[in-house]
Design a protein around this motif. Structure first.
Motif, short mmCIF file in Angstrom:
data_model
loop_
_atom_site.label_atom_id
_atom_site.label_comp_id
_atom_site.label_asym_id
_atom_site.label_seq_id
_atom_site.Cartn_x
_atom_site.Cartn_y
_atom_site.Cartn_z
N SER A 63 38.53 32.98 45.66
CA SER A 63 38.55 31.53 45.50
C SER A 63 39.13 31.12 44.15
O SER A 63 39.88 30.15 44.05
CB SER A 63 37.13 30.97 45.64
N ALA A 64 38.80 31.89 43.11
CA ALA A 64 39.26 31.55 41.76
C ALA A 64 40.72 31.85 41.54
O ALA A 64 41.41 31.15 40.80
CB ALA A 64 38.43 32.30 40.73
N THR A 65 41.23 32.91 42.19
CA THR A 65 42.61 33.33 41.94
C THR A 65 43.59 32.78 42.95
O THR A 65 44.68 32.35 42.60
CB THR A 65 42.71 34.86 41.90
N GLY A 66 43.24 32.80 44.22
CA GLY A 66 44.16 32.32 45.24
C GLY A 66 45.48 33.04 45.17
O GLY A 66 45.57 34.20 44.80
N ASP A 67 46.55 32.33 45.50
CA ASP A 67 47.89 32.92 45.48
C ASP A 67 48.83 32.20 44.52
O ASP A 67 50.03 32.43 44.53
CB ASP A 67 48.51 32.89 46.89
N GLY A 68 48.31 31.31 43.71
CA GLY A 68 49.16 30.52 42.82
C GLY A 68 49.70 31.33 41.66
O GLY A 68 49.12 32.32 41.23
N ALA A 69 50.83 30.86 41.10
CA ALA A 69 51.46 31.58 40.00
C ALA A 69 50.60 31.60 38.75
O ALA A 69 50.73 32.49 37.91
CB ALA A 69 52.81 30.95 39.69
N ASN A 70 49.72 30.63 38.59
CA ASN A 70 48.88 30.56 37.40
C ASN A 70 47.44 30.96 37.70
O ASN A 70 46.53 30.64 36.94
CB ASN A 70 48.91 29.14 36.82
N SER A 71 47.23 31.66 38.79
CA SER A 71 45.87 31.94 39.25
C SER A 71 45.13 32.94 38.37
O SER A 71 43.92 33.01 38.42
CB SER A 71 45.89 32.44 40.69
N HIS A 72 45.86 33.73 37.59
CA HIS A 72 45.22 34.70 36.71
C HIS A 72 45.53 34.37 35.24
O HIS A 72 45.69 35.24 34.41
CB HIS A 72 45.74 36.12 37.00
N GLU A 73 45.58 33.07 34.91
CA GLU A 73 46.12 32.64 33.63
C GLU A 73 45.33 33.15 32.43
O GLU A 73 45.87 33.21 31.32
CB GLU A 73 46.20 31.12 33.58
N ASN A 74 44.08 33.52 32.60
CA ASN A 74 43.28 34.01 31.48
C ASN A 74 43.21 35.52 31.41
O ASN A 74 42.39 36.07 30.70
CB ASN A 74 41.86 33.43 31.56
N LEU A 75 44.08 36.20 32.17
CA LEU A 75 44.06 37.66 32.23
C LEU A 75 45.43 38.23 31.93
O LEU A 75 46.46 37.62 32.23
CB LEU A 75 43.60 38.13 33.61
N ASP A 76 45.43 39.41 31.34
CA ASP A 76 46.68 40.13 31.09
C ASP A 76 46.84 41.34 32.01
O ASP A 76 47.96 41.77 32.28
CB ASP A 76 46.70 40.64 29.65
N LEU A 77 45.71 41.90 32.45
CA LEU A 77 45.72 43.15 33.21
C LEU A 77 44.69 43.08 34.33
O LEU A 77 43.56 42.62 34.12
CB LEU A 77 45.37 44.32 32.28
N VAL A 78 45.09 43.53 35.50
CA VAL A 78 44.17 43.65 36.64
C VAL A 78 44.15 45.11 37.07
O VAL A 78 45.21 45.71 37.31
CB VAL A 78 44.61 42.75 37.81
N VAL A 79 42.97 45.68 37.17
CA VAL A 79 42.77 47.05 37.61
C VAL A 79 42.24 47.01 39.04
O VAL A 79 41.15 46.47 39.29
CB VAL A 79 41.78 47.80 36.70
N VAL A 80 42.98 47.58 39.96
CA VAL A 80 42.60 47.57 41.38
C VAL A 80 41.90 48.89 41.69
O VAL A 80 42.53 49.92 41.86
CB VAL A 80 43.83 47.36 42.28
N ALA A 81 40.57 48.82 41.77
CA ALA A 81 39.73 50.00 42.02
C ALA A 81 38.91 49.79 43.28
O ALA A 81 37.75 50.18 43.36
CB ALA A 81 38.84 50.28 40.82
N THR A 82 39.53 49.19 44.27
CA THR A 82 38.91 48.87 45.55
C THR A 82 39.37 49.86 46.61
O THR A 82 40.23 50.71 46.34
CB THR A 82 39.31 47.44 45.95
N PRO A 83 38.85 49.81 47.86
CA PRO A 83 39.33 50.72 48.90
C PRO A 83 40.83 50.62 49.10
O PRO A 83 41.43 49.55 48.92
CB PRO A 83 38.54 50.26 50.14
N PRO A 84 41.47 51.72 49.49
CA PRO A 84 42.94 51.78 49.55
C PRO A 84 43.60 50.70 50.40
O PRO A 84 44.69 50.24 50.06
CB PRO A 84 43.21 53.17 50.11
N ALA A 85 42.96 50.31 51.49
CA ALA A 85 43.57 49.32 52.38
C ALA A 85 43.78 47.98 51.70
O ALA A 85 44.59 47.16 52.17
CB ALA A 85 42.72 49.15 53.64
N THR A 86 43.07 47.72 50.60
CA THR A 86 43.20 46.44 49.89
C THR A 86 44.17 46.49 48.72
O THR A 86 44.45 45.46 48.10
CB THR A 86 41.83 46.00 49.36
N HIS A 87 44.69 47.66 48.40
CA HIS A 87 45.48 47.81 47.18
C HIS A 87 46.73 46.93 47.16
O HIS A 87 47.02 46.28 46.15
CB HIS A 87 45.90 49.28 47.01
N VAL A 88 47.48 46.92 48.24
CA VAL A 88 48.75 46.19 48.25
C VAL A 88 48.50 44.70 48.07
O VAL A 88 49.17 44.04 47.26
CB VAL A 88 49.53 46.47 49.55
#
Length: 368
Positions: A63-88
Motif C-alpha cells: 500500500s505504501a509503495t505501490g507502483d509509482g516512480a516516487n513510491s520508495h522516495e525515502n529509501l536508497d536500497l531494497v533487499v529482497v529476501a522473500t520466497p523466490p516466486a516474488t523476487h521479480v
C-alpha cells in the motif's frame, strides 16, 4: 559518506533475520529503516532486534509503495529476501522507483527472468546484485588462498557438499513451492555450490544432474547431485541434500601435488543464530579442531581456516552505491548458474513438480 544508505529488508525469515539484517545493522554505512513481514512472531522479533526500524506487513508495504516512480522516495536500497516466486515483482518495482536492489538467491525462477531483470536495472540506471554470500565462507576463502598459492598443484577434481538432516518441511512456502516457483534444493543450496564452482574453475562444457524427492510432502527436489566438466578440464561434483543422516566432507579438492579436505562447513550461520554478530571478535573465526587439512603423500597438515565474513558483501555494496565501485556479485553470474540448472531439468524431460512421487528420482545429462 554524508548520509547512510537507507535500507528496507523485505522478508524476515532465515534470510532476512540471519543473513541480511545483522550485516546491515553492523555497518555504519547503512541504516536499517524498514523491515517487511506479516508474521506476528517475526514482527516482534524484528522490533526487538532492530528497534529503530519500521516494521510493516506485506499489505502495508504494498500500500505504501505501490507502483509509482516516487513510491520508495525515502529509501536508497531494497533487499529482497522473500520466497523466490516474488523476487521479480518486488525487485522490478524497487528498481523502477530508483532504488538499488539486492536479490537473495535463487536470483529468479528462470534465467530469462534474470536477464530481463538485469536489463531493467540497466534501463533504470540502478544497481542490481545477487546475494551469493557463500563466496565469503571460511572454507571457500581458504581454498581460494590455497589455489592462489599453488599448494595443491594442478586441480583436477572439486567435490563440494551442503547437506542437512531436515526430514520434515517446516516452512509453509517451501512445502508449497514447485520448481516453477523456485522451489527445491537445486534452486536453494544448489545455486551456492554451482556459483562457487564457476567462480573457482570457470565455464562448463558438460552438465550432469540427478534429482530426487525423498520427503512425502516435497513438491520439487530435496536430494540432488550435479557434475560439471569445466572448460579447463576440472571436474566438479556437487551434492545438496536435506535428508542426509550422515554428512560427507564439506570440501574435498584433489590436485597433482596434494588435496584439501574440510569436514565441517562455515560457522557464520550458526553464530548469527546464536547472537554473535559481524564485528564481534569471534565472528567467523574457527577453532583449530574445525580446520581442514592439506594432504601430501599420505600425510595431513592442518590449515587454519580463513575468517569468514558475510558482511564483506555489504561493504562492497556500500562502495558500489557511494563510490561507483563494482557490485559484490554480478547478477549475470547467477544467471549462468540458473542456465545450468535449466539444462539439468530440460534434459530430464521435465523437473519434479506435482507429478513426482515420494522417493522419485530423475537423472539428466547435457552439453552446455
Amino acid at each position: 559518506m554524508e548520509q547512510r544508505i537507507r535500507t528496507a529488508v523485505l522478508g524476515y525469515g532465515l534470510a532476512g533475520s540471519v543473513f541480511h539484517a545483522p550485516s546491515i545493522a553492523a555497518l555504519d554505512t547503512f541504516s536499517l529503516d524498514v523491515i517487511v513481514t506479516s508474521d506476528p512472531a517475526r514482527q516482534a522479533a524484528a522490533l526487538a532486534a532492530h528497534p529503530s526500524a519500521r516494521v510493516l506487513s506485506r499489505e502495508e508495504w504494498d500500500s505504501a509503495t505501490g507502483d509509482g516512480a516516487n513510491s520508495h522516495e525515502n529509501l536508497d536500497l531494497v533487499v529482497v529476501a522473500t520466497p523466490p516466486a516474488t523476487h521479480v515483482r518486488l525487485a522490478s518495482r524497487a528498481l523502477a522507483a530508483g532504488c538499488a536492489v539486492v536479490v537473495d538467491k535463487p536470483f529468479t525462477p528462470s534465467s530469462a527472468e534474470g536477464e530481463a531483470l538485469i536489463a531493467l536495472a540497466k534501463a533504470c540506471g540502478q544497481i542490481l546484485t545477487t546475494y551469493q554470500n557463500r563466496r565469503w565462507d571460511g572454507e571457500y576463502l581458504t581454498l581460494v588462498k590455497l589455489l592462489a598459492d599453488g599448494a595443491l598443484g594442478s586441480v583436477h577434481r572439486f567435490e563440494s557438499r551442503l547437506e542437512r538432516w531436515q526430514p520434515v518441511i517446516t516452512k509453509a512456502w517451501k512445502a508449497q513451492a514447485t520448481v516453477d516457483a523456485g522451489g527445491g534444493i537445486l534452486f536453494d543450496l544448489g545455486t551456492h555450490l554451482i556459483d562457487q564452482a564457476l567462480e573457482l574453475f570457470g565455464p562448463v562444457t558438460r552438465v550432469h544432474g540427478e534429482l530426487a524427492a525423498r520427503r512425502p510432502a516435497e513438491m520439487a527436489d530435496d536430494d540432488a547431485f550435479v557434475a560439471l566438466e569445466h572448460a579447463n578440464g576440472v571436474i566438479s561434483h556437487l551434492w545438496m541434500n536435506l535428508t542426509a543422516a550422515h554428512k560427507g566432507p564439506r570440501l574435498r579438492v584433489l590436485g597433482s601435488e596434494g588435496a584439501y579436505v574440510k569436514q565441517d562447513g562455515d560457522i557464520q550461520e550458526a553464530q548469527l543464530q546464536a547472537g554473535i554478530r559481524p564485528g564481534d571478535a569471534s565472528y567467523g573465526v574457527e577453532s583449530p579442531e574445525q580446520w581442514g587439512n592439506v594432504w601430501r603423500a599420505g600425510e595431513a597438515a592442518p590449515v587454519p581456516t580463513e575468517r569468514g565474513d558475510f558482511s564483506v558483501f555489504y561493504e562492497l555494496l556500500a562502495d558500489a552505491i557511494s563510490q561507483g565501485g563494482p557490485v559484490p556479485v554480478d547478477p549475470a553470474d547467477s544467471v549462468e548458474g540458473l542456465k545450468i540448472i535449466e539444462l539439468i531439468r530440460a534434459s530430464a524431460g521435465r523437473s519434479l513438480p506435482g507429478s513426482a512421487t515420494s522417493g522419485s528420482a530423475t537423472s539428466a545429462s547435457a552439453d552446455s
